[in-house]
Scaffold this motif. Structure first.
Motif, PDB file in Angstrom:
ATOM      1  N   PRO A  80      18.022   1.231 -21.703  1.00  0.00           N
ATOM      2  CA  PRO A  80      17.008   0.679 -22.447  1.00  0.00           C
ATOM      3  C   PRO A  80      15.572   0.456 -21.585  1.00  0.00           C
ATOM      4  O   PRO A  80      15.785   0.163 -20.602  1.00  0.00           O
ATOM      5  N   ALA A  81      14.611   0.889 -22.433  1.00  0.00           N
ATOM      6  CA  ALA A  81      13.305   0.834 -21.826  1.00  0.00           C
ATOM      7  C   ALA A  81      12.958  -0.422 -21.260  1.00  0.00           C
ATOM      8  O   ALA A  81      12.231  -0.689 -20.410  1.00  0.00           O
ATOM      9  N   GLU A  82      13.534  -1.331 -21.991  1.00  0.00           N
ATOM     10  CA  GLU A  82      13.080  -2.914 -21.655  1.00  0.00           C
ATOM     11  C   GLU A  82      13.866  -3.283 -20.090  1.00  0.00           C
ATOM     12  O   GLU A  82      13.493  -4.118 -19.550  1.00  0.00           O
ATOM     13  N   GLU A  83      14.724  -2.220 -19.729  1.00  0.00           N
ATOM     14  CA  GLU A  83      15.596  -2.516 -18.455  1.00  0.00           C
ATOM     15  C   GLU A  83      14.853  -1.650 -17.240  1.00  0.00           C
ATOM     16  O   GLU A  83      15.182  -1.974 -16.106  1.00  0.00           O
ATOM     17  N   ILE A  84      13.842  -0.970 -17.686  1.00  0.00           N
ATOM     18  CA  ILE A  84      13.141  -0.195 -16.511  1.00  0.00           C
ATOM     19  C   ILE A  84      11.905  -0.613 -16.240  1.00  0.00           C
ATOM     20  O   ILE A  84      11.072  -0.707 -17.077  1.00  0.00           O
ATOM     21  N   THR A  85      11.544  -1.065 -15.171  1.00  0.00           N
ATOM     22  CA  THR A  85      10.256  -1.745 -14.722  1.00  0.00           C
ATOM     23  C   THR A  85       9.403  -0.376 -14.221  1.00  0.00           C
ATOM     24  O   THR A  85       9.906   0.619 -13.734  1.00  0.00           O
ATOM     25  N   ILE A  86       8.149  -0.720 -14.408  1.00  0.00           N
ATOM     26  CA  ILE A  86       7.211   0.320 -13.833  1.00  0.00           C
ATOM     27  C   ILE A  86       7.290   0.224 -12.463  1.00  0.00           C
ATOM     28  O   ILE A  86       6.996   1.141 -11.784  1.00  0.00           O
ATOM     29  N   GLY A  87       7.368  -0.866 -11.713  1.00  0.00           N
ATOM     30  CA  GLY A  87       7.853  -1.012 -10.355  1.00  0.00           C
ATOM     31  C   GLY A  87       8.709  -0.385  -9.875  1.00  0.00           C
ATOM     32  O   GLY A  87       8.719   0.410  -8.785  1.00  0.00           O
ATOM     33  N   GLU A  88       9.739  -0.106 -10.608  1.00  0.00           N
ATOM     34  CA  GLU A  88      10.919   0.550 -10.123  1.00  0.00           C
ATOM     35  C   GLU A  88      10.639   2.343 -10.128  1.00  0.00           C
ATOM     36  O   GLU A  88      11.095   2.685  -9.033  1.00  0.00           O
ATOM     37  N   VAL A  89      10.110   2.561 -10.877  1.00  0.00           N
ATOM     38  CA  VAL A  89       9.497   3.907 -11.019  1.00  0.00           C
ATOM     39  C   VAL A  89       8.500   4.139  -9.771  1.00  0.00           C
ATOM     40  O   VAL A  89       8.695   5.315  -9.352  1.00  0.00           O
ATOM     41  N   VAL A  90       7.718   3.584  -9.793  1.00  0.00           N
ATOM     42  CA  VAL A  90       6.695   3.642  -8.743  1.00  0.00           C
ATOM     43  C   VAL A  90       6.875   3.810  -7.279  1.00  0.00           C
ATOM     44  O   VAL A  90       6.887   4.654  -6.446  1.00  0.00           O
ATOM     45  N   ARG A  91       8.082   2.854  -7.198  1.00  0.00           N
ATOM     46  CA  ARG A  91       8.780   2.641  -5.865  1.00  0.00           C
ATOM     47  C   ARG A  91       9.398   3.890  -5.643  1.00  0.00           C
ATOM     48  O   ARG A  91       9.562   4.371  -4.346  1.00  0.00           O
ATOM     49  N   ARG A  92       9.967   4.603  -6.672  1.00  0.00           N
ATOM     50  CA  ARG A  92      10.763   5.573  -6.494  1.00  0.00           C
ATOM     51  C   ARG A  92       9.946   6.916  -6.253  1.00  0.00           C
ATOM     52  O   ARG A  92      10.396   7.958  -5.509  1.00  0.00           O
ATOM     53  N   THR A  93       8.797   7.046  -6.964  1.00  0.00           N
ATOM     54  CA  THR A  93       7.920   8.211  -7.110  1.00  0.00           C
ATOM     55  C   THR A  93       6.947   8.076  -5.935  1.00  0.00           C
ATOM     56  O   THR A  93       6.108   9.386  -5.557  1.00  0.00           O
ATOM     57  N   GLU A  94       6.506   7.056  -5.394  1.00  0.00           N
ATOM     58  CA  GLU A  94       5.388   7.200  -4.331  1.00  0.00           C
ATOM     59  C   GLU A  94       6.333   6.935  -2.653  1.00  0.00           C
ATOM     60  O   GLU A  94       6.770   5.950  -2.812  1.00  0.00           O
ATOM     61  N   THR A  95       6.036   7.927  -2.146  1.00  0.00           N
ATOM     62  CA  THR A  95       6.665   8.046  -0.886  1.00  0.00           C
ATOM     63  C   THR A  95       5.493   7.999   0.243  1.00  0.00           C
ATOM     64  O   THR A  95       5.679   8.348   1.458  1.00  0.00           O
ATOM     65  N   ARG A  96       4.350   7.647  -0.027  1.00  0.00           N
ATOM     66  CA  ARG A  96       3.138   7.700   0.983  1.00  0.00           C
ATOM     67  C   ARG A  96       3.121   6.789   1.882  1.00  0.00           C
ATOM     68  O   ARG A  96       2.781   6.678   2.766  1.00  0.00           O
ATOM     69  N   GLY A  97       3.872   5.578   1.664  1.00  0.00           N
ATOM     70  CA  GLY A  97       4.090   4.279   2.624  1.00  0.00           C
ATOM     71  C   GLY A  97       2.875   3.432   2.483  1.00  0.00           C
ATOM     72  O   GLY A  97       2.179   3.235   1.379  1.00  0.00           O
ATOM     73  N   PRO A  98       2.426   2.903   3.561  1.00  0.00           N
ATOM     74  CA  PRO A  98       1.449   1.992   3.340  1.00  0.00           C
ATOM     75  C   PRO A  98      -0.087   2.487   2.908  1.00  0.00           C
ATOM     76  O   PRO A  98      -0.241   3.754   2.970  1.00  0.00           O
ATOM     77  N   ILE A  99      -0.860   1.667   2.348  1.00  0.00           N
ATOM     78  CA  ILE A  99      -2.093   1.869   1.745  1.00  0.00           C
ATOM     79  C   ILE A  99      -2.923   2.687   2.849  1.00  0.00           C
ATOM     80  O   ILE A  99      -3.329   3.778   2.516  1.00  0.00           O
ATOM     81  N   VAL A 100      -3.194   2.217   4.136  1.00  0.00           N
ATOM     82  CA  VAL A 100      -3.620   2.856   5.308  1.00  0.00           C
ATOM     83  C   VAL A 100      -2.644   2.953   6.356  1.00  0.00           C
ATOM     84  O   VAL A 100      -2.001   1.921   6.724  1.00  0.00           O
ATOM     85  N   ASP A 101      -2.673   4.153   7.106  1.00  0.00           N
ATOM     86  CA  ASP A 101      -1.880   4.375   8.145  1.00  0.00           C
ATOM     87  C   ASP A 101      -2.749   3.977   9.430  1.00  0.00           C
ATOM     88  O   ASP A 101      -3.718   4.636   9.968  1.00  0.00           O
ATOM     89  N   CYS A 102      -2.340   2.990   9.916  1.00  0.00           N
ATOM     90  CA  CYS A 102      -3.023   2.478  11.265  1.00  0.00           C
ATOM     91  C   CYS A 102      -2.422   2.718  12.364  1.00  0.00           C
ATOM     92  O   CYS A 102      -2.725   2.329  13.562  1.00  0.00           O
ATOM     93  N   SER A 103      -1.401   3.489  12.437  1.00  0.00           N
ATOM     94  CA  SER A 103      -0.567   3.822  13.620  1.00  0.00           C
ATOM     95  C   SER A 103      -1.405   4.372  14.595  1.00  0.00           C
ATOM     96  O   SER A 103      -1.294   4.377  15.897  1.00  0.00           O
ATOM     97  N   GLY A 104      -2.447   5.404  14.421  1.00  0.00           N
ATOM     98  CA  GLY A 104      -3.067   5.937  15.385  1.00  0.00           C
ATOM     99  C   GLY A 104      -4.724   5.457  15.766  1.00  0.00           C
ATOM    100  O   GLY A 104      -5.223   5.909  16.497  1.00  0.00           O
TER     101      GLY A 104
END
Length: 139
Positions: free
Chosen positions: A69-93
């Protein structure tokens, strides 16, 4: 934080499916309504299917529907699944990364962003269903 087009399209698919819980919707229908490539949407639908968010039914009378049901699917769950870019800023270098205070601030901001999205369901995104159905009919 800016979401990717992939996340945008995934949410569009899910909102459309939430408006029609009683029937299967084809990828072609969704692609035509939004003017998006069918091939691109197929990849996203496949990913959402693997995640257990949607069910895909193959064949002549096949299509997509929500797996829960749509009530059981959170927007956060979807975004975590679809966003694979990692942190807002990559400071490693960055030269000053070890001594800089920004990375933990960015991590906290990103977590706060996701926390807000976790409070909302797909049903919340589709709550103005009459207006959305009208807009889809016009398209």
């Amino acid at each position: 934080m800016k979401l990717s087009r992939y996340s945008d399209y995934a949410l569009r698919i899910l909102i459309h499916l939430a408006l029609h819980p009683d029937r299967l919707i084809s990828i072609r229908q969704i692609a035509d309504i939004y003017g998006i490539s069918q091939n691109h949407l197929m990849k996203i639908a496949q990913d959402l299917g693997h995640a257990g968010v949607i069910q895909t039914v193959r064949g002549r009378n096949g299509g997509l529907r929500l797996a829960r049901p749509a009530e059981e699917i959170t927007i956060g769950e979807v975004v975590r699944r679809t966003e694979t870019r990692g942190p807002i800023v990559d400071c490693s270098g960055c030269l000053i990364a070890r001594g800089c205070g920004l990375p933990p601030m960015f991590a906290e901001a990103q977590e706060a962003f996701m926390s807000v999205l976790d409070r909302y369901s797909l049903a919340d995104a589709a709550m103005r269903s009459d207006t959305l159905r009208h807009l889809f009919a016009v398209a």
